[in-house]
Design an enzyme around this catalytic site. Structure first.
Site, PDB file in Angstrom:
ATOM      1  N   GLU A 282       0.810  -1.221   0.000  1.00 46.05           N
ATOM      2  CA  GLU A 282       0.000   0.000   0.000  1.00 46.05           C
ATOM      3  C   GLU A 282       0.845   1.273   0.000  1.00 46.05           C
ATOM      4  O   GLU A 282       0.423   2.309  -0.522  1.00 46.05           O
ATOM      5  CB  GLU A 282      -0.957   0.028   1.197  1.00 46.05           C
ATOM      6  CG  GLU A 282      -2.130  -0.935   1.082  1.00 46.05           C
ATOM      7  CD  GLU A 282      -1.816  -2.314   1.631  1.00 46.05           C
ATOM      8  OE1 GLU A 282      -0.629  -2.585   1.924  1.00 46.05           O
ATOM      9  OE2 GLU A 282      -2.751  -3.121   1.760  1.00 46.05           O
TER      10      GLU A 282
ATOM     11  N   PHE B 299     -11.864  -6.857  13.802  1.00 49.14           N
ATOM     12  CA  PHE B 299     -10.797  -7.342  12.941  1.00 49.14           C
ATOM     13  C   PHE B 299     -10.438  -6.261  11.910  1.00 49.14           C
ATOM     14  O   PHE B 299     -11.303  -5.716  11.246  1.00 49.14           O
ATOM     15  CB  PHE B 299     -11.249  -8.622  12.224  1.00 49.14           C
ATOM     16  CG  PHE B 299     -10.210  -9.144  11.259  1.00 49.14           C
ATOM     17  CD1 PHE B 299      -8.959  -9.562  11.713  1.00 49.14           C
ATOM     18  CD2 PHE B 299     -10.481  -9.207   9.898  1.00 49.14           C
ATOM     19  CE1 PHE B 299      -8.013 -10.027  10.830  1.00 49.14           C
ATOM     20  CE2 PHE B 299      -9.526  -9.675   9.003  1.00 49.14           C
ATOM     21  CZ  PHE B 299      -8.287 -10.087   9.468  1.00 49.14           C
ATOM     22  N   GLN B 300      -9.169  -5.952  11.810  1.00 51.20           N
ATOM     23  CA  GLN B 300      -8.645  -4.940  10.894  1.00 51.20           C
ATOM     24  C   GLN B 300      -9.240  -3.553  11.114  1.00 51.20           C
ATOM     25  O   GLN B 300      -9.416  -2.785  10.171  1.00 51.20           O
ATOM     26  CB  GLN B 300      -8.799  -5.381   9.437  1.00 51.20           C
ATOM     27  CG  GLN B 300      -7.953  -6.629   9.158  1.00 51.20           C
ATOM     28  CD  GLN B 300      -7.777  -6.938   7.696  1.00 51.20           C
ATOM     29  OE1 GLN B 300      -8.670  -6.706   6.896  1.00 51.20           O
ATOM     30  NE2 GLN B 300      -6.613  -7.484   7.357  1.00 51.20           N
TER      31      GLN B 300
ATOM     32  N   LYS C 291     -17.536  -0.207   5.850  1.00 53.06           N
ATOM     33  CA  LYS C 291     -18.035  -1.164   4.865  1.00 53.06           C
ATOM     34  C   LYS C 291     -19.555  -1.082   4.693  1.00 53.06           C
ATOM     35  O   LYS C 291     -20.058  -1.170   3.577  1.00 53.06           O
ATOM     36  CB  LYS C 291     -17.632  -2.585   5.275  1.00 53.06           C
ATOM     37  CG  LYS C 291     -17.966  -3.606   4.200  1.00 53.06           C
ATOM     38  CD  LYS C 291     -17.296  -4.945   4.442  1.00 53.06           C
ATOM     39  CE  LYS C 291     -17.555  -5.877   3.254  1.00 53.06           C
ATOM     40  NZ  LYS C 291     -16.942  -7.192   3.457  1.00 53.06           N
TER      41      LYS C 291
ATOM     42  N   MET D 142      24.715   8.453   2.493  1.00 55.88           N
ATOM     43  CA  MET D 142      24.516   9.739   3.162  1.00 55.88           C
ATOM     44  C   MET D 142      24.789   9.614   4.653  1.00 55.88           C
ATOM     45  O   MET D 142      25.346  10.526   5.281  1.00 55.88           O
ATOM     46  CB  MET D 142      23.101  10.261   2.895  1.00 55.88           C
ATOM     47  CG  MET D 142      22.881  11.667   3.369  1.00 55.88           C
ATOM     48  SD  MET D 142      24.081  12.816   2.678  1.00 55.88           S
ATOM     49  CE  MET D 142      23.182  13.485   1.288  1.00 55.88           C
TER      50      MET D 142
HETATM   51  C1  LIG Z   1      12.655   5.456   5.397  1.00 59.14           C
HETATM   52  C2  LIG Z   1      13.956   6.098   5.740  1.00 59.14           C
HETATM   53  N1  LIG Z   1      14.751   5.546   6.676  1.00 59.14           N
HETATM   54  C3  LIG Z   1      15.935   6.105   6.972  1.00 59.14           C
HETATM   55  C4  LIG Z   1      16.342   7.256   6.364  1.00 59.14           C
HETATM   56  C5  LIG Z   1      17.699   7.888   6.725  1.00 59.14           C
HETATM   57  N2  LIG Z   1      18.583   7.884   5.570  1.00 59.14           N
HETATM   58  C6  LIG Z   1      18.750   8.986   4.790  1.00 59.14           C
HETATM   59  S1  LIG Z   1      19.788   8.710   3.523  1.00 59.14           S
HETATM   60  C7  LIG Z   1      20.068   7.128   3.994  1.00 59.14           C
HETATM   61  C8  LIG Z   1      20.991   6.240   3.215  1.00 59.14           C
HETATM   62  C9  LIG Z   1      20.450   5.899   1.883  1.00 59.14           C
HETATM   63  O1  LIG Z   1      21.264   4.903   1.294  1.00 59.14           O
HETATM   64  P1  LIG Z   1      21.191   4.623  -0.255  1.00 59.14           P
HETATM   65  O2  LIG Z   1      19.803   4.470  -0.675  1.00 59.14           O
HETATM   66  O3  LIG Z   1      22.104   3.482  -0.560  1.00 59.14           O
HETATM   67  O4  LIG Z   1      21.709   5.970  -0.884  1.00 59.14           O
HETATM   68  P2  LIG Z   1      23.167   6.620  -0.902  1.00 59.14           P
HETATM   69  O5  LIG Z   1      23.180   7.675   0.165  1.00 59.14           O
HETATM   70  O6  LIG Z   1      24.166   5.541  -0.657  1.00 59.14           O
HETATM   71  O7  LIG Z   1      23.276   7.221  -2.256  1.00 59.14           O
HETATM   72  C10 LIG Z   1      19.362   6.835   5.153  1.00 59.14           C
HETATM   73  C11 LIG Z   1      19.422   5.544   5.860  1.00 59.14           C
HETATM   74  C12 LIG Z   1      15.461   7.816   5.418  1.00 59.14           C
HETATM   75  N3  LIG Z   1      15.715   8.964   4.801  1.00 59.14           N
HETATM   76  N4  LIG Z   1      14.283   7.207   5.108  1.00 59.14           N
END
Ligand SMILES: Cc1ncc(C[n+]2csc(CCOP(=O)(O)OP(=O)(O)O)c2C)c(N)n1
Ligand SMILES: [Mg+2]
Lengths: 566, 163
Positions: free
Chosen positions: A50, A112-113, A162, A475
């Site tokens: 979803e 439920f749900q 529903k 990052m």
């Molecule tokens: C749902 C979610 N969880 C955690 C984060 C924190 N976060 C920001 S950037 C990142 C790393 C992303 O890794 P990747 O997709 O491999 O991208 P890269 O930075 O290596 O290009 C994380 C964990 C986020 N933005 N969103």
């Protein structure tokens, strides 16, 4: 004519000219799904989670001028949708999310749900409704679409028990909506606009700083007119990219945490800032105290009064719909009969800042992520829709793909939701069939909605996935390298799947690209030979590449860290 | 600074939680909150007492106005207004305290609305300060229970909050 609630839902969607609904069925929406089955006007896109339904509906809105619609079942369907709703809310995206709910006579009994959908979504929607009587259903649907797309746009949730979808009543779709409690402003205050014109004409070191509001209100052409009339530099926020053509010489690039040197310096040292549909957030101006150290006049145009003077004090607030205000500004400028102020000295200064070439980087034996984005820009003629996930790859995409048109850059700016990239690409393709769509992602983010490769197969969506695979949550690693003495706590991803095989398992084309010289040929192949296929391009990139310039959290705009490559 | 905010909002299920949720989500104070339908049953009137700087108050008003169920918002404390709060207070009233309690209620222009052998319930209206003073004037050991409505307020003269 009396109809069931489920029939009414479909009729309302038809009245709103909805062509796609992104959704996933379940017990409490079965009546609605049964009615979907009996008609052809509205096509249902079955996703695999979803969250992706909501992201796809969101991108459908972002990449067109229509309102995306998602449909989910009660309980887990709704809780799975929440991330998507919050993501759209943070970026002010118009969207209607229809949720099933347990029958009215079960509500409150831990059925439920059952979950408190209105309660759970309340802080992340523009508005939400629980329909308690089938007689209110049509009017509620009408209000939902009206609220979603007017004023400052946003997602609206309609929670439909529903039994309401089984009950019957006369169907009458209201032609218009009258709500005494909801009347968004359109026209800006003339007196304020006059003051703004005066201020602009007297500026010596001006900047036009624009955000998502310009894109969302389709005001780009008017913005260009205004900028050309004044010959002022223009910067865009991450959400505003494409609002002003990036290849135009007046464009100084994106500003903010990973903005260009010239954009941040121009913003910091400007004597007059014309802010349009932007909100001075923490990722844009950094530390507000540091920003406030320089005396400047701020004119702020925004449809949402609460965005004005929230983080910085504004001298001339103009509440109104951006295109209407721009029209008025242009008109008053003409009527003034005055020439634009002389800003040639300011441009000299800006050109000196530009001379830093802050986005320069060194080619090494490994593939540099910046290079991939630059090549993608060339191969797609700069005319693709680019979706991204969240991380370094997102910033590289924003910095190196030059967006000349609005609604081409589709990313989660406000919430920063990893996982949006692939479902966003799906939504874009439904709104813009035949368009070139690339999803710039990372090996971390893509795995957060990877199941949608299956949806892409079912609907033959030729997304080009540009996986900038650094084997790291890049990052996070960058921050740990810079601010946590290289203690790489949990930012290294092990057991990364073989994406080529994975793509093939889903019925798509997979490619692994490991050498710089293979980047361009691979991209060309993907966009020509495999034009009609989904191609998963796994670029094994330099794992040490970092995003620069960077304004560290809490620092001021002019306190940028620049790349050592320069 | 203390402010009294008056809100007219649609009398709909969930409207109260939207306002309360806004205050908690954005970290605004609520000192008291009262709400009831107006003479037009489709509208409720809410009074919120809050504290905050001018900037915070500006944001509170703007954010409230943004809620789709909210029809009108005014900061009553910006100009002349009247404010009242109602308190019901149950006190021990035996022996010599019985006479004393009656006397105190009279001084503060309270009314005794329930009487038993050993207790009174006193009804008192006034500003919050007046109610506080009344409590302070009583022997704390004799107070059995208090309940206060929170402040409601209205503008003076021609200041009218209506749709
Ligand atoms: C749902 C979610 N969880 C955690 C984060 C924190 N976060 C920001 S950037 C990142 C790393 C992303 O890794 P990747 O997709 O491999 O991208 P890269 O930075 O290596 O290009 C994380 C964990 C986020 N933005 N969103
Ligand atoms: Mg990565």
């Amino acid at each position: 004519m009396t109809l069931t609630g489920a029939e009414i839902v479909i009729r309302c969607l038809q009245e709103e000219k909805v062509d796609y609904v992104f959704g996933y069925p379940g017990g409490s929406v079965l009546h609605i799904y049964d009615e979907l089955f009996k008609q052809d006007d509205i096509k249902h896109i079955l996703v695999r989670h979803e969250q992706a339904a909501v992201h796809a509906a969101d991108a459908y809105s972002r990449s067109s001028d229509r309102v995306g619609v998602a449909l989910v079942t009660s309980g887990p369907g709704v809780t799975n949708a929440v991330t998507g709703i919050a993501t759209a809310y943070m970026d002010s995206i118009p969207m209607v999310v229809l949720c099933g709910q347990v029958p009215t006579y079960y509500i409150g009994q831990d059925a439920f749900q059952e979950c408190d959908t209105v309660g759970i979504t309340r802080p992340c929607v523009k508005h939400n409704f629980l329909v308690k009587d089938v007689k209110d259903l049509a009017a509620t649907m009408k209000k939902a679409f009206h609220i979603a797309k007017t004023g400052r746009p946003g997602p609206v949730v309609v929670d439909i028990p529903k039994d309401i979808t089984a009950n019957k009543c006369e169907f009458d779709y209201p032609a218009s909506v009258q709500m005494r409690s909801y009347n968004p402003v359109v026209k800006g205050h003339l007196g304020q606009i006059k003051k703004a014109v005066q201020m602009l004409l007297e500026a010596k070191q001006p900047i036009i700083y624009t955000g998502g509001g310009v894109v969302l209100s389709d005001a780009s052409e008017k913005l260009v007119k205004l900028a050309k009339r004044l010959n002022f530099p223009v910067t865009n926020t991450l959400m505003g990219l494409g609002g002003y053509p990036a290849t135009d010489k007046q464009f100084v690039g994106m500003l903010g945490m990973h903005g260009t040197y010239e954009a941040n310096m121009t913003m910091q040292h400007a004597d007059v800032v014309l802010a349009i549909g932007a909100r001075f957030d923490d990722r844009v101006i950094g530390n507000p105290e540091h920003f406030g150290e320089v005396a400047r006049k701020i004119i702020h145009v925004d449809i949402d009064p609460s965005s004005i003077s929230k983080r910085v004090k504004v001298d001339v607030p103009i509440v109104g719909n951006v295109p209407d205000v721009l029209d008025e500004l242009l008109k008053l400028l003409e009527e003034s009969g005055k020439a634009a102020p002389d800003v040639s000295a300011w441009w000299q200064q800006i050109d000196a800042w530009r001379g830093k070439n802050c986005l320069g980087y060194k080619q090494k034996s490994l593939i540099e992520p910046q290079y991939v984005v630059e090549k993608l820009y060339e191969v797609t003629g700069g005319d693709a829709f680019i979706t991204s996930d969240v991380g370094q790859h997102q910033m590289f995409a924003a910095q190196y793909y030059k967006f000349d048109k609005p609604r081409r850059w589709i990313n989660s700016g406000g919430l920063g939701t990893m996982g949006v990239g692939l479902p966003y690409a799906m939504g874009v393709l439904f709104a813009n069939p035949g368009a070139q769509v690339a999803c710039i992602t990372g090996e971390g983010s893509i795995q957060m909605c990877i199941q949608e490769l299956s949806t892409c197969k079912q609907f033959e969506l030729p997304v080009k996935i540009i996986n900038l695979n650094n084997g790291m949550l890049g990052m996070v690693r960058q921050w740990q390298e810079m601010f946590y003495s290289k203690r790489y706590s949990q930012s290294y991803v092990t057991s990364i799947p073989d994406f080529v095989k994975l793509a093939e398992a889903y019925g798509h084309v997979g490619m692994r690209i490991e050498k710089p010289e293979d980047v361009e040929p691979a991209l060309k192949k993907a966009f020509t030979e495999y034009k009609d296929r989904l191609v998963f391009m796994d670029f094994i990139i330099d794992p040490e590449a970092n995003v620069f310039p960077m304004v560290a959290a809490g620092k001021g705009l002019s306190e940028m860290i620049l790349s050592e490559d320069l | 600074m203390r402010h009294i905010i008056s809100i007219l909002l649609e009398n709909e299920a969930g409207a109260l939680s939207r306002v309360a949720g806004l205050f908690s989500a954005r970290g605004y104070n609520i000192e008291s909150l009262t709400v009831a339908p107006t003479e037009d049953a489709s509208l409720s009137r809410m009074t919120i007492v809050t504290t905050g700087s001018e900037d915070v108050l500006e944001q509170i008003t703007k954010q409230l106005n943004k809620l789709v169920d909210v029809v009108k918002v005014v900061d009553l404390s910006e100009a002349a207004h009247s404010e009242r709060e109602l308190m019901l207070i149950k006190v021990r009233a035996t022996g010599k305290d019985r006479e004393e309690m009656k006397r105190m209620a009279d001084i503060f222009r309270g009314r005794i609305i329930d009487v038993t052998d050993s207790t009174y319930v006193i009804e008192l209206t006034g500003t919050g300060n007046k109610l506080d003073s009344f409590i302070a004037a009583l022997d704390a050991g004799l107070i059995l229970e208090t309940v206060r409505t929170g402040v409601c307020g209205i503008g003076r003269g021609d200041r009218i909050l209506k749709v």
